[in-house]
Design a protein around this motif. Structure first.
Motif, PDB file in Angstrom:
ATOM      1  N   TYR A 243      57.660   8.338   8.299  1.00  0.00           N
ATOM      2  CA  TYR A 243      58.230   9.622   8.741  1.00  0.00           C
ATOM      3  C   TYR A 243      59.366   9.446   9.751  1.00  0.00           C
ATOM      4  CZ  TYR A 243      53.821  11.471   6.877  1.00  0.00           C
ATOM      5  OH  TYR A 243      52.775  11.782   6.072  1.00  0.00           O
ATOM      6  N   ASP A 244      60.315  10.375   9.703  1.00  0.00           N
ATOM      7  CA  ASP A 244      61.290  10.491  10.802  1.00  0.00           C
ATOM      8  C   ASP A 244      60.565  11.074  12.009  1.00  0.00           C
ATOM      9  OD1 ASP A 244      63.256   9.579   9.159  1.00  0.00           O
ATOM     10  OD2 ASP A 244      64.242  11.524   8.868  1.00  0.00           O
TER      11      ASP A 244
ATOM     12  N   ILE B  75      60.603  13.637  15.324  1.00  0.00           N
ATOM     13  CA  ILE B  75      61.243  14.773  16.007  1.00  0.00           C
ATOM     14  C   ILE B  75      60.886  14.682  17.493  1.00  0.00           C
ATOM     15  CG2 ILE B  75      61.502  17.274  16.099  1.00  0.00           C
ATOM     16  CD1 ILE B  75      59.997  17.234  13.304  1.00  0.00           C
TER      17      ILE B  75
ATOM     18  N   PRO C  88      61.063   4.723  13.884  1.00  0.00           N
ATOM     19  CA  PRO C  88      61.459   5.721  12.886  1.00  0.00           C
ATOM     20  C   PRO C  88      62.849   5.448  12.344  1.00  0.00           C
ATOM     21  CG  PRO C  88      61.384   6.676  15.102  1.00  0.00           C
ATOM     22  CD  PRO C  88      60.816   5.302  15.202  1.00  0.00           C
TER      23      PRO C  88
ATOM     24  N   ARG D 217      65.161  12.928  15.011  1.00  0.00           N
ATOM     25  CA  ARG D 217      65.770  14.273  14.996  1.00  0.00           C
ATOM     26  C   ARG D 217      65.463  14.914  16.328  1.00  0.00           C
ATOM     27  NH1 ARG D 217      66.243  16.254   9.899  1.00  0.00           N
ATOM     28  NH2 ARG D 217      66.081  14.673   8.283  1.00  0.00           N
TER      29      ARG D 217
ATOM     30  N   ALA E 215      59.161  14.660   8.405  1.00  0.00           N
ATOM     31  CA  ALA E 215      59.232  14.231   9.797  1.00  0.00           C
ATOM     32  C   ALA E 215      57.953  14.629  10.521  1.00  0.00           C
ATOM     33  CB  ALA E 215      60.436  14.888  10.479  1.00  0.00           C
TER      34      ALA E 215
END
Lengths: 340, 289
Positions: free
Chosen positions: A211-212, A214, A239, A243, A260
């Motif tokens: 996952y990205d 956040i 990551p 974001r 994310a």
């Protein structure tokens, strides 16, 4: 507080511009009184001065401004058009001057009527409400002006004397500040409810690799931001993209549609009531947010300490603040140049 | 973007608050950000001790080859030099000065201060016109304030922001202090032989060139033909270095960088490296590169 008074007085004596301003205010008081009474004698009586010095003051003000304020006949005084134009501004200045004196009086007597305080954006609504209610109960005479500010913004406002107290995220540069007790909020991960990792009771950071991430904007609390990424990397999660975002609905959208996850304290988002999201603790509790109330050194009064108490209590009660972790070993290297 | 703005951006990026002053020793051109800000000197003050020591020697009040007995007590002050040694040591004043500058040996510095006195150090900095530079305590006394303020938690307590906020040793008003501009002025005087005689100036410059640390100012100048001489200073969250950079074309630049990190971590490579990064930006701006 006699010190403040003496200090204030000595500044006034030293600075010529201040006496000029005080003098201007006195002259404008005379101007307003004469304009309202349309009569030098009555105005003088109202101001508690003799008539000749009042006339002299009006003449001097007219010279200073370069404008004739009144038409004088033997029987009466009439305000000129120019005088009318200036009267409104004069009244504004007089009102501001009165407000300034009143604030100075309250500060001198140790009961400033306003406390300017700040909370960071990720504090839960119920915590904010608890702080406001607690403060109003403990210190009913003082108005609490609460602002939502990041740690960086709070430090800047402390430096420019625009903030009296605030709840800040550590680590940050605490020079010139005094701190209340440091509290810890455990950080977990917000996931889509149908993600395979949501099945786990506690999620290892390394399991988030697909996952990205956040995370709040680095500018909000740069050192904390860097700490989080360092801890993630050390625990096997680097990551592919970070974001930046803070708003709950923005974060929710990214989690549901952009593959994310977000790191946040349990109470910062309403995942419990969200059908599509779930919050899970991180395995081994590697991350936490540390917070404390801060205020400029030497500027604490009863209002500041009441806010500190209220915020600390509210966080303890509403945010599931966990106890301190056992201390980790510390290996100072020779380049540290000191030894304790 | 101006050099000063790039320097501030580099400080932000590294997670530190920084104050810098850089001076072209020959032209007098300067650049800075917060150059007149009061800063905590920490071990950077050993440079002042060194200059005072040579001033005393030049005045004939002591002989630099005079032997110094280093007792076994008082070795607990630091991780380097005689502070880290276990057995009796006897050495000259100038060799103690070497250890004080090369590896920031706190025990050697304390012994030298014991020999010349704190007042002599403050007299020297005052004579050189460093109006904002002042030593209120010796290195032993400085470390004692940290121990006292940190409380029973010891060094581990220094990871606690609450403890950091109350350390007297981090408040320029209550500890040894200077400004970046004062420090570049001092270095410039040393390099121009205005602080003491050429013979003593050369000895001071030699010791600054023998400092072993590669991670701060020197890291910004990865060139074999550039000479870096300096003295670091460190305390919890503080990382400083003042030094002189000499280019092969004869350009000489005094640079003073003082930083305070937001993070309480003791090991923080970006905060060390940004001293080199910002020194380089400043020197290149002075060179018109």
């Amino acid at each position: 507080m006699p010190y403040v008074q003496v200090h204030y007085q000595s500044q006034i004596d030293k600075i010529a511009i201040s006496s000029l301003v005080v003098d201007l205010i006195r002259h404008l008081e005379c101007f307003a009184a004469v304009a309202e009474e349309s009569h030098f004698g009555r105005a003088a009586e109202r101001l508690g001065v003799a008539q000749p010095p009042l006339s002299q003051r009006i003449q001097r003000l007219e010279r200073e401004l370069g404008v004739r304020l009144f038409e004088r006949t033997s029987r009466q005084v009439t305000i000129t058009k120019a005088g009318t134009l200036l009267l409104e501004e004069a009244r504004e200045l007089l009102a501001r001057s009165e407000a300034l004196m009143a604030t100075a009086r309250r500060i001198r007597d140790g009961e400033s009527g306003l406390l300017r305080a700040a909370l960071p954006p990720d504090i839960a609504g119920e915590t904010v409400a608890a702080i406001l209610a607690d403060f109003a109960r403990l210190h009913p005479g003082v108005e609490l002006e609460l602002r939502e500010l990041t740690t960086t913004q709070q430090l800047a406002q402390f430096a420019s004397h625009d903030l009296d107290a605030g709840l800040i995220h550590h680590p940050c540069d605490v020079s010139g500040l005094e701190l209340g007790p440091v509290l810890r909020r455990e950080v977990g991960v917000l996931l889509p409810r149908d993600a395979p990792e949501a099945e786990l009771d506690a999620v290892p950071l390394a399991a988030l690799s697909p996952y990205d991430l956040i995370l709040f904007h680095r500018a909000a609390a740069p050192a904390l931001h860097d700490d989080v990424l360092t801890t993630c990397a050390r625990n096997g999660y680097t990551p592919a993209a970070v974001r930046h975002g803070q708003g709950a609905s923005f974060i929710r959208g990214l989690i549901l549609s952009a593959h994310a996850v977000a790191l946040s304290p349990r109470d910062a988002h309403t995942a419990d009531r969200d059908p599509d999201l779930v919050w899970r603790p991180l395995a081994g509790a590697p991350l936490s947010w540390r917070l404390s109330v801060a205020w400029p050194r030497g500027r604490s009064d009863t209002a500041v300490s009441t806010f500190a108490e209220a915020a600390t209590r509210a966080l303890r009660e509403t945010s599931a603040v966990s106890t301190e972790l056992p201390p980790r070993p510390l290996h100072l290297r020779p380049a540290a140049e000191y030894w304790l | 973007m101006t050099a000063a703005a790039r320097i501030r951006e580099a400080f932000d990026e590294a997670g530190v608050t920084g104050w810098l002053h850089a001076l072209d020793i020959d032209s007098g051109a300067e650049i800075g950000t917060g150059g007149d800000h009061a800063v905590v000197t920490a071990s950077v003050h050993k440079l002042c001790v060194l200059v005072a020591l040579h001033e005393q020697a030049a005045a004939g009040r002591l002989d630099l080859t005079e032997q110094l007995e280093v007792p076994l007590s008082g070795r607990e002050l630091g991780p380097t030099g005689v502070a880290a040694m276990l057995d009796p040591v006897r050495m000259s004043l100038r060799d103690a000065a070497y250890l004080m500058m090369a590896v920031s040996d706190n025990t050697a510095a304390e012994l030298l201060l014991g020999r010349i006195g704190l007042d002599a150090v403050n007299a020297t900095t005052a004579r050189l016109g460093l109006a904002h530079t002042y030593a209120v305590h010796t290195f032993r006394e400085l470390l004692a304030t940290i121990k006292e303020d940190a409380g029973p938690g010891g060094a581990q307590a220094l990871a606690d922001p609450y403890v950091i906020a109350r350390l007297r040793a981090l408040d320029p008003a209550r500890t040894n202090r200077s400004t970046p501009r004062d420090m570049t002025r001092l270095l410039s005087a040393v390099w121009r032989d205005e602080a003491c005689t050429p013979e003593h100036g050369a000895a001071i410059r030699r010791l600054l060139g023998l400092q072993v640390w590669p991670h701060r100012m020197a890291s910004g100048f990865p060139f074999d033909d550039v000479h870096v001489a300096g003295k670091t200073g460190s305390l919890p969250t503080l990382r400083n270095e003042v030094g002189v950079i000499e280019y092969p074309d004869g350009g000489r630049y005094a640079v003073a960088v003082f930083t305070r990190a937001a993070s309480t971590a003791a090991t923080l490579p970006p905060a060390d490296a940004v001293i080199g990064t910002t020194a380089r930006i400043a020197v290149e701006a002075l060179r018109g590169a």
